[in-house]
Scaffold this active site. Sequence first.
Site, PDB file in Angstrom:
ATOM      1  N   CYS A   2       0.908  -1.285   0.234  1.00 11.57           N
ATOM      2  CA  CYS A   2      -0.416  -0.077   0.220  1.00 11.57           C
ATOM      3  C   CYS A   2       1.118   1.779  -0.144  1.00 11.57           C
ATOM      4  O   CYS A   2       1.627   1.313   0.370  1.00 11.57           O
ATOM      5  CB  CYS A   2      -0.907   0.066   1.059  1.00 11.57           C
ATOM      6  SG  CYS A   2      -2.497  -1.517   1.631  1.00 11.57           S
ATOM      7  N   ARG A  27       3.597  -0.124  -4.862  1.00  8.34           N
ATOM      8  CA  ARG A  27       3.660  -0.946  -3.496  1.00  8.34           C
ATOM      9  C   ARG A  27       2.472  -1.810  -3.174  1.00  8.34           C
ATOM     10  O   ARG A  27       2.547  -2.466  -1.969  1.00  8.34           O
ATOM     11  CB  ARG A  27       3.658   0.398  -2.416  1.00  8.34           C
ATOM     12  CG  ARG A  27       4.580   1.155  -2.293  1.00  8.34           C
ATOM     13  CD  ARG A  27       4.798   2.525  -1.290  1.00  8.34           C
ATOM     14  NE  ARG A  27       4.777   1.471  -0.012  1.00  8.34           N
ATOM     15  CZ  ARG A  27       5.516   1.347   0.963  1.00  8.34           C
ATOM     16  NH1 ARG A  27       6.954   2.122   0.804  1.00  8.34           N
ATOM     17  NH2 ARG A  27       5.457   1.579   2.141  1.00  8.34           N
ATOM     18  N   TRP A  76      -2.738  -2.634  -1.294  1.00  2.00           N
ATOM     19  CA  TRP A  76      -2.580  -4.602  -1.864  1.00  2.00           C
ATOM     20  C   TRP A  76      -3.321  -4.951  -0.599  1.00  2.00           C
ATOM     21  O   TRP A  76      -2.942  -4.878   1.013  1.00  2.00           O
ATOM     22  CB  TRP A  76      -0.902  -4.333  -1.585  1.00  2.00           C
ATOM     23  CG  TRP A  76      -0.485  -5.839  -1.836  1.00  2.00           C
ATOM     24  CD1 TRP A  76       0.182  -6.225  -3.363  1.00  2.00           C
ATOM     25  CD2 TRP A  76      -0.241  -6.674  -0.893  1.00  2.00           C
ATOM     26  NE1 TRP A  76       0.466  -7.316  -2.770  1.00  2.00           N
ATOM     27  CE2 TRP A  76      -0.185  -8.292  -1.862  1.00  2.00           C
ATOM     28  CE3 TRP A  76      -0.134  -7.530   0.024  1.00  2.00           C
ATOM     29  CZ2 TRP A  76       0.569 -10.004  -1.301  1.00  2.00           C
ATOM     30  CZ3 TRP A  76      -0.640  -8.394   0.765  1.00  2.00           C
ATOM     31  CH2 TRP A  76       0.010  -9.764  -0.225  1.00  2.00           C
ATOM     32  N   ASN A 102      -1.616   1.875   5.633  1.00  2.00           N
ATOM     33  CA  ASN A 102      -1.042   0.678   5.867  1.00  2.00           C
ATOM     34  C   ASN A 102      -0.950   0.198   6.344  1.00  2.00           C
ATOM     35  O   ASN A 102      -0.625   0.230   7.190  1.00  2.00           O
ATOM     36  CB  ASN A 102      -0.069   1.539   5.016  1.00  2.00           C
ATOM     37  CG  ASN A 102       1.372   0.280   4.379  1.00  2.00           C
ATOM     38  OD1 ASN A 102       1.191  -0.545   3.933  1.00  2.00           O
ATOM     39  ND2 ASN A 102       2.302   0.642   4.610  1.00  2.00           N
ATOM     40  N   GLY A 103      -1.026  -1.547   6.315  1.00  2.00           N
ATOM     41  CA  GLY A 103      -0.724  -2.200   7.356  1.00  2.00           C
ATOM     42  C   GLY A 103      -1.758  -3.296   7.478  1.00  2.00           C
ATOM     43  O   GLY A 103      -2.502  -3.629   7.207  1.00  2.00           O
ATOM     44  N   GLU A 484      17.974 -17.046  -7.242  1.00  2.00           N
ATOM     45  CA  GLU A 484      17.849 -15.993  -7.887  1.00  2.00           C
ATOM     46  C   GLU A 484      17.128 -15.687  -9.409  1.00  2.00           C
ATOM     47  O   GLU A 484      15.680 -15.205  -9.522  1.00  2.00           O
ATOM     48  CB  GLU A 484      18.371 -14.566  -8.033  1.00  2.00           C
ATOM     49  CG  GLU A 484      18.883 -12.997  -8.529  1.00  2.00           C
ATOM     50  CD  GLU A 484      17.433 -12.302  -6.961  1.00  2.00           C
ATOM     51  OE1 GLU A 484      16.556 -13.329  -6.563  1.00  2.00           O
ATOM     52  OE2 GLU A 484      17.287 -11.486  -8.178  1.00  2.00           O
ATOM     53  N   LYS A 488      13.299 -14.754 -10.224  1.00  2.00           N
ATOM     54  CA  LYS A 488      13.052 -13.481 -11.020  1.00  2.00           C
ATOM     55  C   LYS A 488      12.135 -14.499 -11.933  1.00  2.00           C
ATOM     56  O   LYS A 488      11.407 -13.922 -12.228  1.00  2.00           O
ATOM     57  CB  LYS A 488      14.246 -13.346 -11.919  1.00  2.00           C
ATOM     58  CG  LYS A 488      15.111 -12.525 -11.037  1.00  2.00           C
ATOM     59  CD  LYS A 488      14.827 -11.265 -10.833  1.00  2.00           C
ATOM     60  CE  LYS A 488      13.885 -10.813  -8.896  1.00  2.00           C
ATOM     61  NZ  LYS A 488      14.656 -10.047  -8.063  1.00  2.00           N
ATOM     62  N   GLU A 491       8.862 -15.129 -10.499  1.00  2.00           N
ATOM     63  CA  GLU A 491       7.994 -14.162 -10.066  1.00  2.00           C
ATOM     64  C   GLU A 491       7.119 -13.115 -11.951  1.00  2.00           C
ATOM     65  O   GLU A 491       5.987 -12.601 -11.283  1.00  2.00           O
ATOM     66  CB  GLU A 491       8.123 -12.995  -9.056  1.00  2.00           C
ATOM     67  CG  GLU A 491       9.381 -12.037  -9.622  1.00  2.00           C
ATOM     68  CD  GLU A 491      10.790 -11.369  -8.608  1.00  2.00           C
ATOM     69  OE1 GLU A 491       8.897 -10.665  -8.320  1.00  2.00           O
ATOM     70  OE2 GLU A 491      11.424 -11.520  -8.710  1.00  2.00           O
ATOM     71  N   HIS A 507      20.731 -36.614  -5.385  1.00  2.00           N
ATOM     72  CA  HIS A 507      20.786 -36.417  -4.626  1.00  2.00           C
ATOM     73  C   HIS A 507      18.509 -36.400  -4.348  1.00  2.00           C
ATOM     74  O   HIS A 507      18.082 -36.158  -3.479  1.00  2.00           O
ATOM     75  CB  HIS A 507      20.257 -35.429  -3.109  1.00  2.00           C
ATOM     76  CG  HIS A 507      22.069 -35.387  -2.550  1.00  2.00           C
ATOM     77  ND1 HIS A 507      22.978 -36.690  -2.185  1.00  2.00           N
ATOM     78  CD2 HIS A 507      23.289 -34.968  -3.301  1.00  2.00           C
ATOM     79  CE1 HIS A 507      23.947 -36.980  -2.359  1.00  2.00           C
ATOM     80  NE2 HIS A 507      24.395 -35.547  -2.694  1.00  2.00           N
ATOM     81  N   LYS A 610       6.048  -4.409  -4.195  1.00  2.00           N
ATOM     82  CA  LYS A 610       6.868  -4.605  -3.948  1.00  2.00           C
ATOM     83  C   LYS A 610       7.815  -4.670  -2.567  1.00  2.00           C
ATOM     84  O   LYS A 610       9.540  -5.327  -2.210  1.00  2.00           O
ATOM     85  CB  LYS A 610       7.777  -2.282  -4.912  1.00  2.00           C
ATOM     86  CG  LYS A 610       9.687  -2.518  -3.992  1.00  2.00           C
ATOM     87  CD  LYS A 610      10.212  -2.507  -5.987  1.00  2.00           C
ATOM     88  CE  LYS A 610      11.317  -2.762  -4.994  1.00  2.00           C
ATOM     89  NZ  LYS A 610      11.889  -3.703  -6.061  1.00  2.00           N
TER      90      LYS A 610
END
Length: 615
Positions: A2, A27, A76, A102-103, A484, A488, A491, A507, A610
């Site tokens: 948010c 955000r 969000w 926000n939260g 990484e 990437k 997402e 294994h 983000k």
Amino acid sequence: MCGIVGYVGDRGSLDVLLGGLGRLEYRGYDSAGVAVLDAEGHLGTRKRAGRLSVLADNLIAEPLPDGATGIGHTRWATHGGPTDGNAHPHLGDDGKLALIHNGIIENFAELKAELLAQGDEFTSETDTEVAALLVGRAYRETGDLTEALRRVVARLEGAFTLLAVHRDQPGVVVGARRNSPLVIGLGEGENFLGSDVAAFVEHTRRFVAIGQDQIVTIRPDSVEISDFDGNAVEGEESEVSWDASAAEKGGWSSFMAKEISEEPEAVRNTLLGRVHDGRVVLPELDGIAEVLAGIDRIVVLGAGTASYSGLLGKYALEEWARIPVEVELAHEFHYRSPVVNERTLIVSISQSGETMDTLLAVREAARLGAKTLSICNTQGATIARESDAVIYTHAGPEVAVASTKAFVAQAVALYLLGLWFAQLRGSVPAERIAGVLDDLSHLPEQFQEVLGVEEQIRTLARWMSDTRAVLFLGRNVGYPVALEGALKLKELAYIHAEGFAAGELKHGPIALIEPGQPVFVVVPSPRGSAKLHSKVVSNIQEIRARGARVIAIAEKGDAAVLPYADEVIPIPLVSPFLEPLLAVAPLQMFALELAAAKGLDVDKPRNLAKSVTVE
Ligand code: F6R
């Protein structure tokens, strides 16, 4: 998660709010809304599900009367789906008060029950509406927005940044924060509030970060900060080191493409002023240098990409500083009984400096007596401020949701830290330290060369756009790169991807290999460790024998790889610790190109935001 903007001044606030929300949209982008108040006390609100553009189009089609006081929100979703009704602002005091949040208000259910029992009606499924109604009630009792907010925050549990405006107080925006970010932008005859400085950097670079459990009241000519008990607090003014143009897309197809192109600069800026005469200089550590001399263990904490750069840091710190290092996901650390003490150094890594999982883990470690050092990209962020020391990465603003240049800059900062410790402990000869620093100073040009493989990557990505699963292998410092690369791709391109330590193949994971399975392999230089190199080449042979399609990221001229790789992405010859930094760039580009080939929004992948400011 948010984004929040607030404005008071002498011009229409809508432009400021929409501009700020545009910069904060990374955000969260489930819905957006604004509340605007004019000098006569007319309060108008508008909110829409979907991206900010939906709200902006709606405001063009049906203009909202503008006013010089306003708040804006990009969401969000946590409580309640992304609908018009759940979008912020929410109203209290019979529609006279508008509030954004926000939260997560963790005790919202019991507060909601209480309000329902008192006859309040709810129009949304959000936790936020509880706060709006409570502040509305408190305003009726106090007649003052700051006091009303102060009363309510005392009852809230969880994480929140709240901004509110009230029809009876034009020219006033009040904000409160606990565990979620809020910064004040200081203007001339106008002031701003934002989740981060990007919200207002277009208008002012002067800012004050608001501390934990504080309330701020902004008017056009004043800013007052106090704690939740009402004691006045002196804010510390800082200046943003970048300007608005740094957070613009420029001519690039996406912020992510732009930010990958900025990796050479991110390396340069992170090194800037920190290397003198072949030695590392980190004045940021002066205040805790004595404690650092006595530590016997380092625990690196982060989430997602930041945890992978942390893993890279582990290899470097152990090699150079000879201190045992553990890397742990911050959210796992926090919810077990971690064994840390005053001889443990916690190194937290966070681009945003606001990731809740990391923040809570840092707090827990500090409570247990550990010293805390953060590696952070955002000036004045909460994790940076709450740590005993901070090394800023100076990578510039990262707007694309997927982290790219921050990873590289974090690794460089960790390398500097490793070499600094090596100096302190005398664990590496001075010439070797000077050699690594010299290598680092050439890294930006070598990056430039790697970025030149773009066309090869684009072709590969187009060819692979129907791929359903991709594997990534690496050993030693190549392992975090494999992790990484897989993250990437997941997402951005929504493709199932896994990163493995190549030694782990036999294994279990080798069972996944079937004819045609694409596997990226990060190949270490034969000049670094011939043994490691030959092990990875053997791994390539093993998967090739089972039909894998091998895409090797290997040092230019590595002839041993050629017979077994279907494709080789060449990287320049560098020292072993620098290879992963160069090897990660083609994988970032690959994820970007594949997502673009599938027609996806690379800057705003689905379901993500983000800055993860809720647990
Ligand atoms: C992945 C990504 C995330 C972040 C993670 C931590 O591309 O961006 O995995 O790395 O959410 O974020 P910061 O570094 O802001 O703490």
